[in-house]
Design an enzyme around this catalytic site. Structure first.
Site, PDB file in Angstrom:
ATOM      1  N   CYS A 207      -9.953   6.073 -43.022  1.00 34.15           N
ATOM      2  CA  CYS A 207      -9.915   7.186 -42.062  1.00 34.15           C
ATOM      3  C   CYS A 207      -8.614   7.969 -42.168  1.00 34.15           C
ATOM      4  O   CYS A 207      -8.550   9.116 -41.747  1.00 34.15           O
ATOM      5  CB  CYS A 207     -10.093   6.672 -40.643  1.00 34.15           C
ATOM      6  SG  CYS A 207      -8.705   5.707 -40.063  1.00 34.15           S
TER       7      CYS A 207
ATOM      8  N   CYS B  26       1.088   1.998 -37.346  1.00 38.01           N
ATOM      9  CA  CYS B  26      -0.171   2.019 -38.118  1.00 38.01           C
ATOM     10  C   CYS B  26      -1.145   0.977 -37.579  1.00 38.01           C
ATOM     11  O   CYS B  26      -2.344   1.235 -37.453  1.00 38.01           O
ATOM     12  CB  CYS B  26       0.091   1.791 -39.598  1.00 38.01           C
ATOM     13  SG  CYS B  26       0.983   0.281 -39.978  1.00 38.01           S
TER      14      CYS B  26
ATOM     15  N   CYS C  27       0.831  -1.201   0.000  1.00 37.43           N
ATOM     16  CA  CYS C  27       0.000   0.000   0.000  1.00 37.43           C
ATOM     17  C   CYS C  27       0.870   1.258   0.000  1.00 37.43           C
ATOM     18  O   CYS C  27       1.673   1.460   0.903  1.00 37.43           O
ATOM     19  CB  CYS C  27      -0.916  -0.019   1.231  1.00 37.43           C
ATOM     20  SG  CYS C  27      -2.145   1.258   1.143  1.00 37.43           S
TER      21      CYS C  27
ATOM     22  N   CYS D 236      -3.607   5.895 -40.182  1.00 45.39           N
ATOM     23  CA  CYS D 236      -2.303   5.264 -40.401  1.00 45.39           C
ATOM     24  C   CYS D 236      -1.401   6.228 -41.166  1.00 45.39           C
ATOM     25  O   CYS D 236      -0.218   6.361 -40.872  1.00 45.39           O
ATOM     26  CB  CYS D 236      -2.468   3.945 -41.159  1.00 45.39           C
ATOM     27  SG  CYS D 236      -3.358   4.109 -42.723  1.00 45.39           S
TER      28      CYS D 236
ATOM     29  N   CYS E 100       8.752   1.023 -45.357  1.00 45.42           N
ATOM     30  CA  CYS E 100       8.181   0.481 -44.119  1.00 45.42           C
ATOM     31  C   CYS E 100       9.239  -0.229 -43.271  1.00 45.42           C
ATOM     32  O   CYS E 100       9.893  -1.152 -43.744  1.00 45.42           O
ATOM     33  CB  CYS E 100       7.040  -0.489 -44.459  1.00 45.42           C
ATOM     34  SG  CYS E 100       6.364  -1.313 -43.004  1.00 45.42           S
TER      35      CYS E 100
ATOM     36  N   CYS F 292       7.290  -0.780 -37.939  1.00 41.20           N
ATOM     37  CA  CYS F 292       7.291  -0.300 -36.550  1.00 41.20           C
ATOM     38  C   CYS F 292       6.001  -0.648 -35.816  1.00 41.20           C
ATOM     39  O   CYS F 292       5.946  -0.624 -34.603  1.00 41.20           O
ATOM     40  CB  CYS F 292       7.529   1.198 -36.501  1.00 41.20           C
ATOM     41  SG  CYS F 292       6.131   2.190 -37.052  1.00 41.20           S
TER      42      CYS F 292
END
Ligand SMILES: Cc1cc2nc3c(=O)[nH]c(=O)nc-3n(C[C@H](O)[C@H](O)[C@H](O)COP(=O)(O)OP(=O)(O)OC[C@H]3O[C@@H](n4cnc5c(N)ncnc54)[C@H](O)[C@@H]3O)c2cc1C
Ligand SMILES: Cc1cc2nc3c(=O)[nH]c(=O)nc-3n(C[C@H](O)[C@H](O)[C@H](O)COP(=O)(O)O)c2cc1C
Ligand code: SF4
Ligand code: SF4
Ligand code: SF4
Lengths: 434, 440
Positions: free
Chosen positions: A350, A386, A139, A353, A380, A383
């Protein structure tokens, strides 16, 4: 159906899901409800010495961090150990254990770091018929300033000493609960083992301030305009807890020491992951405090279904299965080459990435006029950012390249053999490979 | 005896007072703060977001939604209003299902877009209800611009020009500003006199003089305006209405849907508005749907929307069509009116069924009709205007007309959809172009 029966240091429970020592286990009423809901065991809310109980603040005890839609991701608290009379707790423990002989009932204890104090309380606990004790060395607030809780947990010598007293004055299993508020978790675990502990449990809560009220300038939870660091728990702490568990599991000094996993366990999957990292069972607090006791039903069905699917007959079948795969960075295979791949059927365009890779990584995702997003293999580095930011599950995957293929980024042929940093030509300290 | 929905002919007061209030209340009630936060959390903060591209005014939607999500709705409102000074009205009237929300990636992902329109309303209401006008005028330029028409195009243009430091005089033929916001938009989309409240708020920028009851062509000429001002913007919408060239088309009970709606919008007591028992609306656009739905809400028993082509060709969006259907409007397609029957007042309308290519089938049908509303398109009114293109003022670039110093935008200008948001965008862009040419 898979057998979820758990035997943790000789303590049996119908499933490996225990409620951690905390408000859900603070009294008979709660614990009976928990058992009716299906929990395999409980670690009773921490007991203190005989005498006037501790007092809690009379204002808010909790603070929180939220994800989308106010989903609670992290909870912090400034609550102390039980504020109810010792004998009331002991009587309740005894009654509950008698009524639920198949469930695990563990008594969490925190008394001053003096042999007399332990000598006094342990026979009383023994008399309840509970299955074991857990030493609360974790605690981080309130009790630590009084030389208890994490103040003990941060000094390996004290851990060893107190554990030894407990093994001396108490006949059943002794579990030592560790604080994460320490640099190297292996040290207190080793100390517990040296003191004769049957197991360690971890993690307790992490020092934290969850937010500051920008009008009053008080940390939250605010008690009359002031706040104090509290203990952090819930989904947000799971990664920290799992790393600490794995450290103990793979450290030669503590390897094989039974571990009760705690920290952010919210679903059956979290529980399974802790077990693969070497835990014999798991304890849950925040998930129960967030959703109520019923969550255990999903944990039971989920774990059981997954075990059936994988052909695991018992918990022991997969316990520690991931431990051999936890290694140090320097031993990771640098000849392993992967590329991100976007599934165009799943992609909803969207562009997250793209923004992530273009602005903060390797400019390895292209965006067309018509919002088609594609990975540029020449850039690329795999990593994974994305994958992490894509809102659609499995839309972006990491695909390993086959040995013999040429990595378009480096122009090098992917080697079939394993090779790591210790032998890498760029490493000044490399040892030449034979 | 008090009329009921069953009473024949054209009657007022078919319903109880409570029913009118209920029928004409907000179509999409405003979000409360909790609903707004939940809705805002669904936005992915897309890169180069497709919703933005789909908004004619290109509001930075991910940014304003993030500002709502982080507890700063007034900042969100400013983001919205910077691009679209009538963001409050657009949030209420935009057919979002064919604009921003259709393009939302979560429409693709789950068939449930982020509720952009309602979030936009949440933010703009939050700011405007405090009476805050977050823009101020630049230093005076000494230039003056005349704006014809106080509809969305004219007011948007006027606000931007005033903000840039020009003095603007807006002329409007009608007694109240707002254009179709005030006289056209369905009552349940903009209840509680929002149109006037928004105009009042917009005018807080200063530098705009409103001249009511001043019609171009009656009270002044374009030549005069060109002489008196440094530039002129024409935003007078479409004042004319296509005639219904059909036998009996002049009988009593036949009227223009836009006039019916304008009366409805100006009425203080819905119970005083007469409506037929059997109403037939001719047309397939937003005006037709609005007229049909509102007839139904006024207490008409049977409302038929009669369109000459298939549903897929209707200008009214699927959402609007479904709204009509949900209110009990019957949509008849492939029908062309051939005659109106009745002795003085219309009693029946006769249609011929037509093929997709509009050729007649010879098959006819007669249905009861004591009120027929024409919603077959509006036209540009006026003469001595710049060159036209397909019946509207021809424009190039940001609203430049064939006349030097005269710009046009909104419904009266060629190109773009006849939507409030398009009018706002065109007014704004013309203002920027006027500014550039005046200051150039
Ligand atoms: C019934 C109906 C419902 C609609 N519903 C929607 C909807 O839900 N959503 C949506 O986005 N769009 C809707 N629209 C379309 C939208 O209202 C118009 O596209 C928009 O109002 C056009 O703006 P505007 O400024 O170009 O013209 P208007 O709004 O028509 O404004 C023109 C103004 O010019 C004035 N004027 C006209 N002639 C003169 C003159 N000679 N001299 C001076 N002043 C003059 C008029 O009095 C009027 O105030 C609807 C239209 C109608 C008719
Ligand atoms: C309000 C609260 C009170 C707690 N009290 C105790 C306690 O008395 N003794 C103890 O050992 N741990 C205590 N804990 C820590 C929990 O047992 C557990 O170790 C921690 O919350 C991490 O697990 P979780 O992420 O499942 O919540 C407490 C936690 C909370 C939230
Ligand atoms: S983040 Fe995922 S869904 Fe979004 S554009 Fe990239 S691949 Fe598509
Ligand atoms: S103005 Fe209309 S189209 Fe643009 S974002 Fe707002 S609601 Fe959508
Ligand atoms: S497309 Fe949808 S999710 Fe993406 S930014 Fe726009 S509103 Fe948000």
């Amino acid at each position: 159906m898979a057998n979820l029966q758990s035997d943790f240091v000789g303590i049996k429970s119908p499933n490996p899901f225990w409620l951690a020592s905390a408000p859900p286990t603070d009294k008979e009423y709660n614990v009976r409800r928990a058992f009716e809901a299906g929990w395999g065991g409980v670690v009773w809310k921490t007991l203190g010495s005989e005498g006037p109980p501790v007092v809690n603040v009379n204002g808010p005890r909790y603070g929180a961090i939220y994800g989308a839609d106010r989903r609670l991701l992290g909870l912090n608290n400034i609550e102390l150990i039980t504020d109810r009379d010792l004998y009331t707790n002991l009587e309740e423990i005894k009654r509950v254990k008698a009524d639920y002989p198949d469930r695990a009932v563990i008594v969490s204890i925190m008394v001053p770091c003096e042999e007399e104090a332990w000598k006094a309380i342990l026979p009383l606990v023994e008399d309840t018929g509970a299955d074991g004790i857990e030493l609360n060395f974790g605690c981080p607030h309130g009790m630590s300033e009084r030389g208890m809780g994490s103040a003990v947990g941060q000094v390996p010598e004290y851990i060893e000493m107190v554990t030894r007293w407990c093994k001396h004055y108490y006949s059943k299993p002794v579990i030592v609960k560790l604080t994460p508020n320490i640099t190297d978790i292996r040290k207190p675990a080793a100390a517990a083992k040296a003191g004769g502990a049957d197991a360690v449990s971890l993690i307790n809560t992490i020092n934290s301030i969850t937010s500051v009220n920008l009008d009053t300038m008080s940390p939250e939870p605010s008690i009359d305009g002031k706040g104090s660091h509290g203990g952090y728990c819930g989904p947000a702490v799971k990664p920290i807890a799992m790393s600490m568990v794995s450290e103990i599991a793979r450290n030669p000094e503590t390897h094989g020491l039974p571990i009760s996993g705690i920290g952010g366990i919210t679903t059956w999957r979290d529980a399974a992951e802790f077990i693969t990292l070497g835990c014999g069972n798991v304890q849950v607090c925040t998930a129960a405090m967030t959703y109520g006791f019923k969550v255990v039903q999903e944990m039971i069905s989920g774990l059981s279904d997954w075990m059936d699917e994988k052909g695991h007959a018992s918990i022991d079948d997969f316990k520690g299965a991931a431990v051999p795969n936890v290694t140090d960075w320097q031993y990771l295979n640098l000849n392993y080459v992967a590329k991100a791949k976007i599934n165009q059927d799943l992609c909803i365009s969207c562009g997250r990435c793209f923004a992530a890779c273009e602005d903060t990584s390797h400019q390895a995702i292209s965006m067309s006029e018509t919002r088609v997003f594609e990975v540029i293999d020449e850039e690329c580095v795999a990593c994974n950012l994305c994958v992490n930011v894509c809102p659609v599950e499995n839309c972006i995957t990491m695909e390993a390249m086959e040995p013999g293929q040429t990595d378009p980024r480096t122009g090098k042929v992917v080697e079939p053999d394993y090779a790591n940093w210790t032998t890498h030509p760029n490493n000044p300290a490399a040892t030449a490979a034979e | 005896m008090k009329p009921s929905p069953f009473s024949p002919g054209v009657e007022a007061g078919r319903l109880d007072d409570g029913a009118y209030a209920e029928n004409f209340s907000d179509l999409h009630p405003a979000f409360d703060p909790h609903e707004a936060l939940v809705a805002a959390d669904r936005c992915y903060f897309c890169h180069d977001a497709p919703c933005v591209t789909a908004c004619p005014t290109e509001i930075d939607i991910p940014l304003f939604i993030r500002q709502i999500a982080t507890g700063t709705p007034d900042a969100a409102a400013k983001t919205i209003l910077t691009q679209n000074i009538m963001g409050g009205m657009c949030a209420r009237v935009c057919p979002t299902e064919t604009l921003c929300e259709e393009a939302c990636v979560r429409e693709l992902a789950e068939g449930k877009p982020v509720k952009i329109g309602q979030l936009q309303r949440y933010a703009t209401d939050h700011l405007q209800e405090q009476g805050i006008h977050p823009f101020s005028r630049a230093d005076a330029t000494g230039k003056s611009v005349a704006v014809v028409g106080a509809g969305p195009a004219g007011l948007s243009c006027a606000h931007r020009l005033a903000m840039l430091g020009h003095d603007v005089t807006v002329y409007d033929a009608r007694p109240k500003p707002g254009g179709l916001n005030e006289y056209g938009i369905a009552a349940y989309k903009t209840p509680e006199n929002f149109a006037q409240a928004e105009v009042d708020w917009l005018l807080k920028i200063g530098g705009i003089t409103l001249e009511h009851g001043k019609a171009l062509g009656l009270d002044m000429t374009l030549e005069q305006l060109k002489g008196d001002f440094d530039a002129v913007f024409l935003g007078m919408g479409l004042g004319g209405v296509n005639a219904l060239a059909v036998e009996g088309g002049d009988k009593d009970g036949v009227l223009n849907a836009v006039d019916f709606i304008a009366d409805l919008r100006q009425a203080s007591d819905m119970g005083a508005l007469p409506v037929g028992r059997d109403v037939v609306v001719i047309g397939g656009g937003m005006t037709a749907v609005d007229a049909a739905v509102q007839s139904k809400l006024l207490g008409a028993l049977n409302v038929t929307l009669a369109y000459r082509r298939g549903r897929d060709r209707m200008n009214a969006s699927v959402f609007e069509q479904d709204l009509a259907a949900s209110k009990g409007v019957r949509i008849m397609t492939h029908v062309v009116p051939r005659a109106l029957h009745g002795n003085g007042a219309v009693r029946e309308i006769e249609f011929e069924y037509v093929n997709d290519d509009m050729t007649g089938t010879g098959e006819t049908v007669r249905i009861p009709a004591d009120q027929v509303l024409r919603a077959i398109g509006q036209t540009l009114d006026g003469d001595a205007l710049p060159d036209l293109d397909g019946g509207k003022i021809a424009v190039t670039g940001a609203g430049r007309t064939s006349m030097d110093g005269v710009w046009a935008g909104g419904d009266c200008a060629a190109g773009g959809d006849d939507l409030t948001v398009t009018a706002v965008a065109e007014g704004r862009d013309a203002a920027m172009d006027i500014h550039a040419s005046l200051m150039g």
